[in-house]
Design a protein around this motif. Structure first.
Motif, mmCIF file in Angstrom:
data_model
loop_
_atom_site.group_PDB
_atom_site.id
_atom_site.type_symbol
_atom_site.label_atom_id
_atom_site.label_comp_id
_atom_site.label_asym_id
_atom_site.label_seq_id
_atom_site.Cartn_x
_atom_site.Cartn_y
_atom_site.Cartn_z
ATOM 1 N N MET A 1 0.843 -1.170 0.000
ATOM 2 C CA MET A 1 0.000 0.000 0.000
ATOM 3 C C MET A 1 0.893 1.239 0.000
ATOM 4 N N THR A 2 0.903 1.960 -1.091
ATOM 5 C CA THR A 2 1.686 3.179 -1.209
ATOM 6 C C THR A 2 0.740 4.364 -1.228
ATOM 7 N N ALA A 3 1.158 5.438 -0.573
ATOM 8 C CA ALA A 3 0.337 6.642 -0.524
ATOM 9 C C ALA A 3 1.068 7.797 -1.194
ATOM 10 N N ARG A 4 0.302 8.784 -1.617
ATOM 11 C CA ARG A 4 0.859 9.991 -2.219
ATOM 12 C C ARG A 4 0.401 11.175 -1.382
ATOM 13 N N ILE A 5 1.340 12.031 -1.025
ATOM 14 C CA ILE A 5 1.047 13.230 -0.234
ATOM 15 C C ILE A 5 1.266 14.430 -1.143
ATOM 16 N N TYR A 6 0.240 15.271 -1.267
ATOM 17 C CA TYR A 6 0.339 16.437 -2.132
ATOM 18 C C TYR A 6 -0.570 17.550 -1.623
ATOM 19 N N ARG A 7 -0.364 18.739 -2.146
ATOM 20 C CA ARG A 7 -1.240 19.874 -1.851
ATOM 21 C C ARG A 7 -2.012 20.180 -3.122
ATOM 22 N N PRO A 8 -3.351 20.086 -3.093
ATOM 23 C CA PRO A 8 -4.124 20.272 -4.312
ATOM 24 C C PRO A 8 -4.046 21.709 -4.821
ATOM 25 N N ALA A 9 -4.155 21.848 -6.123
ATOM 26 C CA ALA A 9 -4.120 23.164 -6.757
ATOM 27 C C ALA A 9 -5.449 23.871 -6.532
ATOM 28 N N ARG A 21 -4.871 24.990 0.752
ATOM 29 C CA ARG A 21 -3.914 25.219 1.830
ATOM 30 C C ARG A 21 -3.638 23.964 2.635
ATOM 31 N N HIS A 22 -4.432 22.942 2.440
ATOM 32 C CA HIS A 22 -4.260 21.696 3.176
ATOM 33 C C HIS A 22 -3.473 20.690 2.342
ATOM 34 N N TRP A 23 -2.879 19.729 3.020
ATOM 35 C CA TRP A 23 -2.155 18.645 2.359
ATOM 36 C C TRP A 23 -3.039 17.418 2.396
ATOM 37 N N VAL A 24 -2.983 16.617 1.350
ATOM 38 C CA VAL A 24 -3.872 15.467 1.199
ATOM 39 C C VAL A 24 -3.034 14.197 1.078
ATOM 40 N N LEU A 25 -3.474 13.148 1.747
ATOM 41 C CA LEU A 25 -2.865 11.825 1.629
ATOM 42 C C LEU A 25 -3.883 10.923 0.963
ATOM 43 N N VAL A 26 -3.526 10.393 -0.210
ATOM 44 C CA VAL A 26 -4.379 9.439 -0.924
ATOM 45 C C VAL A 26 -3.552 8.202 -1.231
ATOM 46 N N PHE A 55 -4.586 17.116 5.949
ATOM 47 C CA PHE A 55 -3.735 17.538 7.052
ATOM 48 C C PHE A 55 -3.415 19.018 6.894
ATOM 49 N N ASP A 56 -3.073 19.657 8.003
ATOM 50 C CA ASP A 56 -2.748 21.082 7.970
ATOM 51 C C ASP A 56 -1.369 21.363 7.396
ATOM 52 N N SER A 57 -0.463 20.401 7.487
ATOM 53 C CA SER A 57 0.889 20.629 6.978
ATOM 54 C C SER A 57 1.441 19.334 6.391
#
Length: 101
Positions: A1-9, A21-26, A55-57
């Motif tokens: 199970m691999t996840a990607r952490i990014y901040r959406p545009a 402004r939030h970070w997302v883990l999918v 997440f906030d950061s």
């Protein structure tokens, strides 16, 4: 199970910065999507496709992934710099292309 952490545009259709402004883990898909032969729906048997954590950061998202033993990759956020333009610039004499109707 691999996840990607990014901040959406930010949304391209609005000038606000909502949800950017939030970070997302999918989770990355483990099983490809399939098409239902009877109805034609696209579906997947992977239940982690529905999980999206905010997440906030970036540090909080990485800490969560490390704490739960999730392999992850971080996609760095791209900084948007708004282009400054003023209305009188449309009628300047030194434009590259002359202004006409």
């Amino acid at each position: 199970m691999t996840a990607r952490i990014y901040r959406p545009a930010p949304n391209a259709m609005q000038s606000g910065r909502g949800n950017s402004r939030h970070w997302v883990l999918v989770y990355e898909p483990a099983v490809p999507r399939s098409i239902d032969p009877l109805m034609g729906y696209t579906s997947s048997s992977d239940p982690t496709r529905q999980i999206q954590l905010t997440f906030d950061s970036q540090e909080d998202a990485e800490a969560y992934a490390q704490k739960n033993g999730i392999a992850y990759s971080v996609q760095q956020a791209q900084v948007y710099v708004p282009k400054r333009a003023s209305y009188p610039d449309n009628f300047r004499a030194d434009r590259k292309t002359p202004w006409t109707h």
